[in-house]
Structures are given as structure tokens and as C-alpha cells.
Motif scaffolding. Sequence first.
Motif, short mmCIF file in Angstrom:
data_model
loop_
_atom_site.label_atom_id
_atom_site.label_comp_id
_atom_site.label_asym_id
_atom_site.label_seq_id
_atom_site.Cartn_x
_atom_site.Cartn_y
_atom_site.Cartn_z
N VAL A 271 0.91 -0.95 0.40
CA VAL A 271 -0.12 0.06 0.05
C VAL A 271 1.02 1.25 -0.12
O VAL A 271 1.91 1.38 0.64
CB VAL A 271 -0.81 -0.22 1.41
N ARG A 273 2.05 4.62 1.17
CA ARG A 273 1.59 5.84 2.12
C ARG A 273 1.96 7.02 2.25
O ARG A 273 3.03 7.52 3.06
CB ARG A 273 1.46 4.54 3.39
N VAL A 330 -6.67 -4.52 1.52
CA VAL A 330 -6.43 -3.22 1.53
C VAL A 330 -6.96 -2.06 0.88
O VAL A 330 -5.63 -2.11 0.03
CB VAL A 330 -4.74 -2.48 2.73
N LYS A 332 -8.26 1.97 1.01
CA LYS A 332 -8.72 3.33 1.46
C LYS A 332 -10.05 3.78 1.72
O LYS A 332 -10.29 4.20 0.01
CB LYS A 332 -7.93 4.81 1.72
N THR A 336 -10.80 5.81 6.26
CA THR A 336 -10.47 4.42 6.92
C THR A 336 -9.85 3.94 6.02
O THR A 336 -10.49 3.66 4.79
CB THR A 336 -11.62 4.43 8.13
N TRP A 337 -8.68 2.87 6.65
CA TRP A 337 -8.09 2.18 6.14
C TRP A 337 -8.94 0.31 6.08
O TRP A 337 -9.65 0.52 7.48
CB TRP A 337 -6.67 1.48 6.25
N GLU A 353 -11.21 -2.82 10.33
CA GLU A 353 -10.63 -1.06 10.08
C GLU A 353 -9.35 -0.87 10.66
O GLU A 353 -9.11 -0.99 11.72
CB GLU A 353 -11.63 -0.61 10.36
N SER A 354 -9.04 0.32 9.61
CA SER A 354 -8.17 1.14 10.54
C SER A 354 -8.10 2.86 10.35
O SER A 354 -8.38 3.03 9.73
CB SER A 354 -6.61 0.39 10.54
N SER A 355 -7.54 3.63 11.75
CA SER A 355 -7.73 4.33 11.06
C SER A 355 -6.06 5.62 10.66
O SER A 355 -5.95 6.51 10.43
CB SER A 355 -7.69 5.31 12.48
N ASP A 356 -5.23 4.59 11.48
CA ASP A 356 -3.74 4.61 10.88
C ASP A 356 -2.90 4.07 9.62
O ASP A 356 -1.73 3.66 9.37
CB ASP A 356 -2.64 5.01 11.36
N GLY A 357 -3.27 2.29 9.79
CA GLY A 357 -3.17 0.86 8.90
C GLY A 357 -1.97 0.47 9.80
O GLY A 357 -1.73 -0.44 9.26
N TRP A 360 -4.82 -2.71 13.84
CA TRP A 360 -6.70 -2.51 13.17
C TRP A 360 -7.76 -3.46 14.53
O TRP A 360 -7.11 -3.84 15.07
CB TRP A 360 -6.57 -4.12 12.21
#
Length: 531
Positions: A271, A273, A330, A332, A336-337, A353-357, A360
Motif C-alpha cells: 500500500v 502511504r 487493503v 482506503k 478509514t483503512w 478497520e484502521s485509522s492509521d494502517g 486494526w
Amino acid sequence: MVPSRLTPSSWCLVVASLVVVLIGCGSESDTSLTDAVDDQASAATATAGACDPTRQPAPHWGVRDGWCRPSCGGLGGTNCQPSSCPSGYAPVANGPSYDCGACCVQTATAGVCNPTTQPSPDWGVRDGVCRKSCGQLGGTSCEARSCPAGYAPVANGPSYDCGACCVPTATAGVCNPTTQPSPHWGVKDGVCRRSCGQLGGTSCQASSCPAGSVPVADGPSYDCGACCKSASASAFPTFDDLWNRRAAFAVDQDPVPVRDSYAGHREAFAVNRTDIGARTVYLYHRCFLPGSDASICLSLSSDGGQTFPNYRGQVVAPEPGHIFAVAPSVAKVGNTWVMVYEESNVAAVYWAESSDGLTWQRRGLLIGHGGGGAWDAVTATPGIFVDQGRIYVFYAGFAAGATDMNIGYAAGTSMTSLSKYSGNPVFRHAASGWDGGHVSMPKVVREGSWYYMIYEGADLDYTCNANNRYGFGVARSSDLRAWERFAANPIRRSADGCGNDMPSPFVRYDGKIFAYHTSDDTRRIVRETVR
């Protein structure tokens, strides 16, 4: 591919509809930082005890002893201790971190150079750490203790072979007015760098490139936080070039240098970033932790995926009572990731789900088993794809009692509103040939008006027996429903059984196309590029 991807000696009990099928399973159930971790001292001095939220974002950076320092994970540490490293561990080379009294790595990897990725004489051990030679660091003078007058230490030292690896002070953070004239060159972070325009950039941004653009390949520039160009202006071959045989896949990393010791099936998903660093890549890959057959781990790169020194370890574990979580994909979704992956003792598609990768939260079952005589009585190996605000999750499935897999999808505007396409499966295994018995592991990307799918196939069925040869290929579609196969398939094929399979495409921030897949013996991650 066998949905569970278990160890070679394992057997999976697969319950599909009301039929119980014993399956012999193969081995297949079996980043980030800023680009300136090595420059932490200068960054801390510049911020005088406060971290810059753009270049040194939490939780990757924090203040300790009045200095802004990286986290232990950012330094490559795998063991955070309050005071000292335990037996079998040693402090990381570039510590301390802000979050640990002692940031430690296993001594088995501290002080040993990898002969493949760190060959002699370009690399060697010094102070228990594998380091580059002075020449590899750009040094021109190798001294026993200190640099003489007119010279300064190289920026990324020390080297393994010199007490002091030095360069003339004329080039140490100072541009040569003859060969590096202003305004085409300037100093940034103590290094003389080109301007954004000289690097081919068309947009100078404070921190990250906006939608529709990507960082230039040879940045950073001295004059921009992010030097960007149009995403369509890539100088690299495209999927269209591949399809029309003007380019081809070629191996460029074998193995991909992820830092864990898992020796089972090795699939990976990369992914971009660029919101964290211009060349930051997060690589989600299979790993092994005690108590489960396989989990999903994360390694981070700040050089576009050439190295992955920051190993974060497990980020998604199986649900309680389940034995594996594998095959991550994965994307976006909004802010949300989202990760989709295969899990359970009886394969099905789950999500997190994750806010920052990095951290999780598991959300449970996403695509369950079809009922009755459905084609997808078992679901596996998903791939998430977001296009024009609509979410697509492609997945493989097979009917109760069957031994072949085909591919379909579910779609919707949110993760909780996905519905299966009524015309599934949209991509079936061929009547014969290399993918005549099985197709799965669908991963889709868009280029122009075409959608391209990279997928795995096998000539007999989904098992990993020696007579069933796996491989991977490419297909394309204009509507995600009707697909045509690439004339030059397969891209790669195993010698026997599983291997050269479980592929995933990766279009890097600069437009360069890659594919990650397992090695022929399934024990390594391999990366190919289109060239």
C-alpha cells in the motif's frame, strides 16, 4: 489454492453447506516513518524538544529527554523493555526510542549481514550492526579516527570499514556553485538537492501530493515538502504496454527483504502511504505467531519498497477459535483503512478497520458461505477495490463437494451494504490449460477505461498436491463482469504443486507497476516489475 493454506502435514475439515469434505491442505495457510529516521538528531535539534506533526507524526515520533525521537518500531526494534534488553536481545543501533527504556532486537539478526541483500565488500559488520562500506555511503576519504581539515563525516555513517568516512566539506551540505548552481540546486536536511522543477515535478506541495498526482521518483527536492507530478505522466510501462506485449513482468526482488522468520506460504499486499512519507510503503504479509497457523503482519519501507527495516509484527490475528488469518488486501474507504482477508477453520471472507494502517480492529465476517447448492458455499482469498465511490470485494468460491474455485464479487457504497452480484461467478476457470482446474486470489486495479485483474490458477483443482501446478496470470475487463485472459498467460508457473501463486498488483506512487507473489517453493515473497 487451498482455502486454508495450512502446513504441509495438516488436514482441514471444511464444512460446506451440509456436506463435510476432508481436504489435504498445502503449506499456504500457511510502513510509517518519515524519510528521515537516520536524521533524527538534526530533526530534534530543529524542533527543540517538540515533534513536527508533519514530518514527525505521532505515534511514530515522540519527545524524550527533550528530543524528538522515533518509536521503537520505527527504529526496527521488536522488543520494548523498561530498562535493559533481555538475554538474546541487543539495543537497536540508532536508539534510544521515545517510547521504551530499552528498544531491542534479537541478537541473531544484530551483526549479521544478509549475503544476498548485503553482500561483501559493500557491507560488513561493525559494532554488532551490518553497515555499508565508506564507498557505498559516498565517502571519498577513509580515516582511522576523525576527518582531516577540509573534510566532514558522511551524512549516513558510520561505515563498517573506516573509523571516519569522510567527504570534502565543499559537498557536505553545501552546493557547488559551478556544478550545482542556484536556483536549480539548494540545501535541504544538510544535503544539496535539486529543485522540484529539475526533478520533473509540476506541483510543489507543503507535505503530500494531492489526488491525481504522485511524488517524483528521485526526490525529495530542496524547495518542496512534496514534489509532485501528474499520475498519468509516469515514465514507466503501463498495463496497456503489458497487454500489447510492449513490456513484460521480470523479477526484481527475490526475496523481498521482510524481517521475520516465518517459513510457510508467503503472500503479501503493498500500500502506498505518501500521506506519511514521499516514498513510504506498507507491506502486509503472512507471518506465524504461536497459537495460530498464520496471521497478518506488517513491514514498513521509506524507500519505495526496496527495503523493509521496520517490522511491526502481527497486526491482525485470527478470531478466537480460528486457526488462521491470511491473504490480506487493503484499501482506503473514505477516511478509514479497510482490510479484507481470509479466515477461519472453514474459509470465509472477514474484514478489519484502521485509522492509521498500524492498529486494526476486527469487524468479523464480511462475505459468508452461500447456501444450498451455491457456487460459493466456501469463500476465500478476497481483494478489495474502490472505484468512483463504490466498493468492490472480489473473492473466490467453490460449491459444496467441489474441488474447483471460481471468482465473483460483492459491491456497495459502504462495507456494511455489500451485496453479491447476481451474475456471479464473473470469472471461471478455463476448460483446460494452466488455469483449467481452479482460479482464485483476484486483485483488481484500474488503468484508464480498463480494469486489470491479477489472479492465481491451477490446472487440476485447488489442492497443493505435486501433480497440480499453480501459477498466476492477468485478465482485463471494461465493466468488471466480462473478462478476457491475457494471451501470454501464465506470467509464472510452479514446477509442481503450490508456488509462484497468491499474486497481488502494486502500482507505486510514481506509476511503476509491481506484482508480489510467493516463490516457487512458497517460502519467500518475490516481487516482479513490468519493464
